[in-house]
Design a protein around this motif. Structure first.
Motif, short mmCIF file in Angstrom:
data_model
loop_
_atom_site.label_atom_id
_atom_site.label_comp_id
_atom_site.label_asym_id
_atom_site.label_seq_id
_atom_site.Cartn_x
_atom_site.Cartn_y
_atom_site.Cartn_z
N ILE A 24 -10.38 2.90 0.84
CA ILE A 24 -9.40 2.70 1.91
C ILE A 24 -8.03 2.99 1.32
O ILE A 24 -7.82 2.82 0.11
N ALA A 25 -7.11 3.42 2.17
CA ALA A 25 -5.74 3.67 1.72
C ALA A 25 -4.76 2.89 2.60
O ALA A 25 -4.88 2.89 3.82
N LEU A 26 -3.83 2.22 1.94
CA LEU A 26 -2.69 1.59 2.60
C LEU A 26 -1.53 2.54 2.42
O LEU A 26 -1.11 2.78 1.28
N VAL A 27 -1.03 3.08 3.51
CA VAL A 27 -0.06 4.16 3.43
C VAL A 27 1.19 3.83 4.22
O VAL A 27 1.13 3.59 5.42
N ALA B 171 0.69 4.74 -5.78
CA ALA B 171 1.48 5.97 -5.76
C ALA B 171 2.87 5.68 -5.23
O ALA B 171 3.03 5.05 -4.18
N ALA B 172 3.87 6.17 -5.96
CA ALA B 172 5.27 5.95 -5.59
C ALA B 172 5.85 7.11 -4.79
O ALA B 172 6.94 6.99 -4.25
N ASN B 173 5.13 8.23 -4.75
CA ASN B 173 5.62 9.36 -3.97
C ASN B 173 4.44 10.19 -3.50
O ASN B 173 3.30 9.98 -3.93
N VAL C 116 7.21 -3.54 -2.83
CA VAL C 116 6.14 -3.59 -1.82
C VAL C 116 4.79 -3.35 -2.50
O VAL C 116 3.83 -4.09 -2.27
N ARG C 117 4.73 -2.34 -3.36
CA ARG C 117 3.47 -2.06 -4.07
C ARG C 117 3.05 -3.27 -4.90
O ARG C 117 1.88 -3.66 -4.88
N ASP D 4 3.23 3.80 -1.39
CA ASP D 4 4.48 3.28 -0.83
C ASP D 4 5.59 3.55 -1.84
O ASP D 4 5.40 3.34 -3.04
N HIS D 5 6.73 4.02 -1.37
CA HIS D 5 7.79 4.37 -2.30
C HIS D 5 8.61 3.18 -2.79
O HIS D 5 9.46 3.34 -3.66
#
Length: 147
Positions: free
Chosen positions: A56-59, A39-41, A20-21, A15-16
């Protein structure tokens, strides 16, 4: 059927928005999950994914620096389920997320318990729609009848 919550599972967060992250890390770790990547980008997410051990990924599906399809494809190749987490409640965006490879969709306006349910369901390889996302899709489907 017993429900498995997959506590301890390794989560990749892409998440950019730093805030939120940070909130997701706090929520997930307080509930027994391990955040293995933040990850920020898009470039960072793709670079860190292969060795992450993520389960798992939260995207966030609305990125400014790249096409999220590339990340969703990489996740699919590694057999890592993706839960889309987005501000968008537009039915077209929700449909697109599933077409692009997400296993679930949670809007960012949902309560934290809904996000945790989405993580559990996605980890269990079941489709998940948060209440706001489901309402959006239902409203669109029912609007055809009214035309």
């Amino acid at each position: 059927m017993p429900r498995h919550d997959h506590r301890g599972a390794r989560v990749l967060i892409a998440d950019h928005h730093q805030d939120v992250r940070s909130g997701l890390v706090l929520l997930l770790t307080q509930n027994g999950y391990t955040v293995c990547v933040e990850a920020a980008n898009m470039i960072e997410a793709l670079a860190l994914l292969p060795g992450s051990g993520a389960e798992i990924a939260l995207v966030d599906i609305q990125w400014k620096d790249g096409d999220v399809i590339e990340l969703l494809e990489a996740l699919r190749e590694l057999k890592i389920p993706a839960l889309a987490y987005s501000m968008s409640e537009a039915p077209e965006t929700i449909q697109w997320a599933f077409i692009a490879g997400a296993s679930g969709y949670v809007t960012k306006r949902e309560d934290p318990e809904v996000l945790l349910e989405g993580v559990r369901e996605t980890m269990a390889r079941r489709r998940f729609l948060s209440p706001r996302a489901a309402q959006s899709l239902a409203s669109k489907a029912l609007s055809f009848r009214d035309q």
